[in-house]
Design a protein around this motif. Structure first.
Motif, PDB file in Angstrom:
ATOM      1  N   PRO A   4     -19.444  -3.960  -7.884  1.00 33.15           N
ATOM      2  CA  PRO A   4     -20.877  -4.142  -7.631  1.00 33.15           C
ATOM      3  C   PRO A   4     -21.676  -2.853  -7.791  1.00 33.15           C
ATOM      4  CG  PRO A   4     -19.581  -5.280  -5.967  1.00 33.15           C
ATOM      5  CD  PRO A   4     -18.620  -4.484  -6.790  1.00 33.15           C
ATOM      6  N   GLN A   5     -21.052  -1.719  -7.537  1.00 36.59           N
ATOM      7  CA  GLN A   5     -21.746  -0.445  -7.639  1.00 36.59           C
ATOM      8  C   GLN A   5     -21.833   0.048  -9.074  1.00 36.59           C
ATOM      9  OE1 GLN A   5     -19.260  -1.190  -5.653  1.00 36.59           O
ATOM     10  NE2 GLN A   5     -19.933  -0.874  -3.546  1.00 36.59           N
ATOM     11  N   GLY A   6     -21.170  -0.624 -10.008  1.00 34.18           N
ATOM     12  CA  GLY A   6     -21.185  -0.216 -11.408  1.00 34.18           C
ATOM     13  C   GLY A   6     -19.792  -0.220 -11.991  1.00 34.18           C
ATOM     14  N   ASP A   7     -19.718   0.098 -13.280  1.00 37.02           N
ATOM     15  CA  ASP A   7     -18.432   0.149 -13.965  1.00 37.02           C
ATOM     16  C   ASP A   7     -17.868   1.564 -13.886  1.00 37.02           C
ATOM     17  OD1 ASP A   7     -18.939  -2.433 -14.597  1.00 37.02           O
ATOM     18  OD2 ASP A   7     -19.329  -2.098 -16.729  1.00 37.02           O
ATOM     19  N   TYR A   8     -16.591   1.641 -13.524  1.00 36.93           N
ATOM     20  CA  TYR A   8     -15.952   2.942 -13.395  1.00 36.93           C
ATOM     21  C   TYR A   8     -14.629   2.926 -14.146  1.00 36.93           C
ATOM     22  CZ  TYR A   8     -19.283   3.676  -9.607  1.00 36.93           C
ATOM     23  OH  TYR A   8     -20.443   3.790  -8.877  1.00 36.93           O
ATOM     24  N   ASN A   9     -14.386   3.996 -14.900  1.00 37.00           N
ATOM     25  CA  ASN A   9     -13.090   4.164 -15.550  1.00 37.00           C
ATOM     26  C   ASN A   9     -12.160   4.862 -14.578  1.00 37.00           C
ATOM     27  OD1 ASN A   9     -13.791   3.051 -18.077  1.00 37.00           O
ATOM     28  ND2 ASN A   9     -14.883   4.930 -18.586  1.00 37.00           N
ATOM     29  N   LEU A  10     -11.161   4.132 -14.080  1.00 39.78           N
ATOM     30  CA  LEU A  10     -10.265   4.663 -13.058  1.00 39.78           C
ATOM     31  C   LEU A  10      -8.820   4.589 -13.555  1.00 39.78           C
ATOM     32  CD1 LEU A  10     -11.782   2.907  -9.927  1.00 39.78           C
ATOM     33  CD2 LEU A  10     -12.163   5.249 -10.679  1.00 39.78           C
ATOM     34  N   PRO A  11      -8.338   5.639 -14.220  1.00 41.60           N
ATOM     35  CA  PRO A  11      -6.909   5.647 -14.577  1.00 41.60           C
ATOM     36  C   PRO A  11      -6.069   5.702 -13.304  1.00 41.60           C
ATOM     37  CG  PRO A  11      -8.142   7.354 -15.754  1.00 41.60           C
ATOM     38  CD  PRO A  11      -9.024   6.855 -14.642  1.00 41.60           C
ATOM     39  N   LEU A  12      -5.280   4.701 -13.072  1.00 38.49           N
ATOM     40  CA  LEU A  12      -4.506   4.598 -11.828  1.00 38.49           C
ATOM     41  C   LEU A  12      -3.021   4.684 -12.145  1.00 38.49           C
ATOM     42  CD1 LEU A  12      -6.403   1.613 -10.200  1.00 38.49           C
ATOM     43  CD2 LEU A  12      -6.764   4.044  -9.822  1.00 38.49           C
ATOM     44  N   THR A  13      -2.302   5.524 -11.416  1.00 34.66           N
ATOM     45  CA  THR A  13      -0.855   5.621 -11.555  1.00 34.66           C
ATOM     46  C   THR A  13      -0.219   5.318 -10.217  1.00 34.66           C
ATOM     47  OG1 THR A  13      -1.042   7.283 -13.279  1.00 34.66           O
ATOM     48  CG2 THR A  13       1.081   7.085 -12.198  1.00 34.66           C
ATOM     49  N   ALA A  14       0.471   4.194 -10.116  1.00 35.04           N
ATOM     50  CA  ALA A  14       1.151   3.834  -8.874  1.00 35.04           C
ATOM     51  C   ALA A  14       2.570   4.393  -8.923  1.00 35.04           C
ATOM     52  CB  ALA A  14       1.174   2.324  -8.696  1.00 35.04           C
ATOM     53  N   SER A  15       2.836   5.345  -8.084  1.00 31.50           N
ATOM     54  CA  SER A  15       4.160   5.963  -8.019  1.00 31.50           C
ATOM     55  C   SER A  15       4.898   5.373  -6.828  1.00 31.50           C
ATOM     56  CB  SER A  15       4.024   7.480  -7.882  1.00 31.50           C
ATOM     57  OG  SER A  15       5.292   8.080  -7.846  1.00 31.50           O
ATOM     58  N   ILE A  16       5.882   4.530  -7.088  1.00 31.54           N
ATOM     59  CA  ILE A  16       6.584   3.791  -6.059  1.00 31.54           C
ATOM     60  C   ILE A  16       7.910   4.488  -5.796  1.00 31.54           C
ATOM     61  CG2 ILE A  16       7.543   1.564  -5.412  1.00 31.54           C
ATOM     62  CD1 ILE A  16       5.587   0.316  -7.383  1.00 31.54           C
ATOM     63  N   LYS A  17       8.085   4.965  -4.600  1.00 28.55           N
ATOM     64  CA  LYS A  17       9.231   5.808  -4.299  1.00 28.55           C
ATOM     65  C   LYS A  17       9.978   5.252  -3.087  1.00 28.55           C
ATOM     66  CE  LYS A  17       6.627   9.844  -5.896  1.00 28.55           C
ATOM     67  NZ  LYS A  17       7.427  10.312  -7.040  1.00 28.55           N
ATOM     68  N   ALA A  18      11.289   5.183  -3.192  1.00 28.49           N
ATOM     69  CA  ALA A  18      12.138   4.811  -2.067  1.00 28.49           C
ATOM     70  C   ALA A  18      12.929   6.046  -1.660  1.00 28.49           C
ATOM     71  CB  ALA A  18      13.081   3.677  -2.455  1.00 28.49           C
ATOM     72  N   PRO A  19      12.941   6.402  -0.379  1.00 29.66           N
ATOM     73  CA  PRO A  19      13.572   7.660   0.048  1.00 29.66           C
ATOM     74  C   PRO A  19      15.086   7.556   0.096  1.00 29.66           C
ATOM     75  CG  PRO A  19      12.776   6.470   1.947  1.00 29.66           C
ATOM     76  CD  PRO A  19      12.333   5.676   0.742  1.00 29.66           C
ATOM     77  N   GLN A  20      15.730   8.703   0.218  1.00 27.95           N
ATOM     78  CA  GLN A  20      17.170   8.724   0.418  1.00 27.95           C
ATOM     79  C   GLN A  20      17.509   8.096   1.771  1.00 27.95           C
ATOM     80  OE1 GLN A  20      19.143  12.496   1.184  1.00 27.95           O
ATOM     81  NE2 GLN A  20      17.199  13.459   1.754  1.00 27.95           N
ATOM     82  N   GLN A  21      18.732   7.577   1.876  1.00 31.03           N
ATOM     83  CA  GLN A  21      19.152   6.986   3.141  1.00 31.03           C
ATOM     84  C   GLN A  21      20.639   7.219   3.366  1.00 31.03           C
ATOM     85  OE1 GLN A  21      19.099   2.759   3.635  1.00 31.03           O
ATOM     86  NE2 GLN A  21      20.138   2.333   1.713  1.00 31.03           N
ATOM     87  N   LEU A  22      21.012   7.209   4.641  1.00 27.00           N
ATOM     88  CA  LEU A  22      22.403   7.253   5.077  1.00 27.00           C
ATOM     89  C   LEU A  22      22.706   5.991   5.877  1.00 27.00           C
ATOM     90  CD1 LEU A  22      22.838  10.940   6.327  1.00 27.00           C
ATOM     91  CD2 LEU A  22      24.066   9.893   4.400  1.00 27.00           C
ATOM     92  N   MET A  23      23.900   5.431   5.692  1.00 24.61           N
ATOM     93  CA  MET A  23      24.302   4.249   6.434  1.00 24.61           C
ATOM     94  C   MET A  23      25.725   4.439   6.953  1.00 24.61           C
ATOM     95  SD  MET A  23      23.193   1.288   7.459  1.00 24.61           S
ATOM     96  CE  MET A  23      21.838   0.957   6.325  1.00 24.61           C
ATOM     97  N   PHE A  24      25.906   4.213   8.247  1.00 26.26           N
ATOM     98  CA  PHE A  24      27.229   4.256   8.877  1.00 26.26           C
ATOM     99  C   PHE A  24      27.530   2.880   9.440  1.00 26.26           C
ATOM    100  CE2 PHE A  24      29.738   4.709  12.809  1.00 26.26           C
ATOM    101  CZ  PHE A  24      30.912   5.214  12.266  1.00 26.26           C
TER     102      PHE A  24
END
Length: 391
Positions: A226-246
């Motif tokens: 509604p506020q106007g047209d905007y060029n927004l290059p978007l990069t979604a960086s999806i990261k899963a952290p390290q984990q330890l399981m016992f």
């Protein structure tokens, strides 16, 4: 301009948030009926490749395990501004599948490979106040996991996996009254190391370390707002952290076994997903803290043909405060409740089913203010069938 950029970045990433907020332990196999308790020490079929590759040393000479799974639930987001149309439940049914094969190479060396999905959801916002930013999104990810295991002696085994993770991210939004769909894909590498110890004739323990995984999906499109047209290059960086399981598994007798987990995920170090808008990173790392996982399960074998499973698990929230969460990660404390059964069809084959319910803690989003609201009592459910054959 900055406010609108934040709005868009938050919405872009919220579509895949529930797949990355905490790991999905579920890969369509029997262990879902235990709420995945004992996952690093159970090693009852070839799916141990995904939880602890060292467990292959407990398997027959050749074994295949496959599973089919459906994920559903309710992830309902309601905007505080009643004058704007809220998206409501954005969760779509999401199918997944898995396949694992393990083979004995020598008396001490085992090799295997797994193909599975434990990451990805389908989201449908429908026609809402932000349709020109996002209407639908899908994240599909599969992992190919070549693995090796070596038996050092009768009580100690080591295992390792190299994981090639492939993800596809699609985004649909309203552009000038028509649906516009963007797609991107990415490969990400990760690693898994496992240790399996036979502590006594009736008790074994497993330890698994998983490295972090980074996906990067780029969506480059003009958002008509509604506020106007905007060029927004978007990069979604999806990261899963390290984990330890016992994990521990104790066989009380021929009929009863109990099992449990204690796990840790490095969210404080890894931080929130990084979202880049016009080259500037939006970083929510200060909101995050490490998470902890616990689980308890029980397995009952009334006859030689049947295994009955039940379990409960808890994962703590990665947020320091549930009143200040992000659209990019709508999550909180998670409780899992699972049950299922496995039937031995022949001495070489068995089939099973499992169902699991995941209750997620409610959370509030306060920033950006224009889209403030809440996720109230979200939940997920999993239903799967699995089959194993040894030869």
């Amino acid at each position: 301009m900055k406010k609108i950029a934040l709005v868009c970045s938050g919405l872009i990433f919220s579509s895949v948030a529930n797949a990355s907020a905490l790991y999905f332990y579920e890969v369509g196999t029997e262990s879902a009926g235990l709420a995945n308790a004992g996952q690093a020490a159970l090693a009852q079929d070839a799916s141990t490749i995904a939880s602890n590759p060292a467990g292959m040393t407990r398997l027959p000479d050749h074994m295949f395990t496959g599973g089919l799974q459906t994920i559903g639930g309710n992830i309902d987001y309601q905007l505080d501004n009643s004058n704007l149309k809220s998206p409501g439940n954005v969760m779509d049914l999401t199918p997944s599948a898995s396949g694992f094969y393990s083979q004995k190479i020598t008396d001490d060396l085992y090799a295997g490979i797994g193909l599975y999905g434990n990451f990805g959801l389908g989201i449908d916002y429908g026609n809402w106040a932000g349709s020109n930013v996002i209407k639908k999104s899908n994240l599909l990810a599969m992992t190919l996991s070549p693995s090796l295991a070596y038996k050092l002696n009768d009580r100690l085994s080591l295992g390792a996996s190299v994981n090639a993770n492939y993800g596809i991210f699609s985004l649909t939004r309203d552009v000038n009254g028509e649906d516009d769909k963007q797609k991107d894909h990415d490969w990400a590498m990760s690693y898994r190391l496992g240790l399996l110890m036979q502590l006594t004739d009736q008790t074994r323990a497993g330890i698994t370390w998983n490295s972090k995984t980074d996906y990067d999906f780029a969506i480059d499109e003009t958002a008509h707002l509604p506020q106007g047209d905007y060029n927004l290059p978007l990069t979604a960086s999806i990261k899963a952290p390290q984990q330890l399981m016992f994990s521990l598994v104790h066989d009380i007798d021929k009929q009863w076994s109990v099992m449990g987990d204690l796990g840790w995920q490095d969210w404080s170090q890894f931080g929130a997903p990084n979202i880049t808008v016009n080259g500037q990173k939006v970083d929510n790392a200060s909101r995050m803290k490490d998470t902890w996982h616990t689980a308890l399960g029980v397995q009952y074998r009334p006859t030689e043909q049947w295994r009955l499973n039940a379990g409960v698990a808890f994962d703590s929230t990665p947020y320091r405060s549930q009143s200040d969460t992000s659209l990019s990660l709508p999550t909180g404390d998670e409780w899992r409740f699972g049950t299922g059964a496995n039937y031995q069809i022949t001495p070489a084959s068995n089939i099973g089913f499992a169902v699991e319910y995941l209750h997620m803690q409610s959370s509030r989003v306060s920033s950006p203010a224009v889209l403030s609201g809440s996720f109230d009592h979200p939940y997920l459910w999993f239903a799967n069938v699995n089959y194993s054959y040894q030869f």
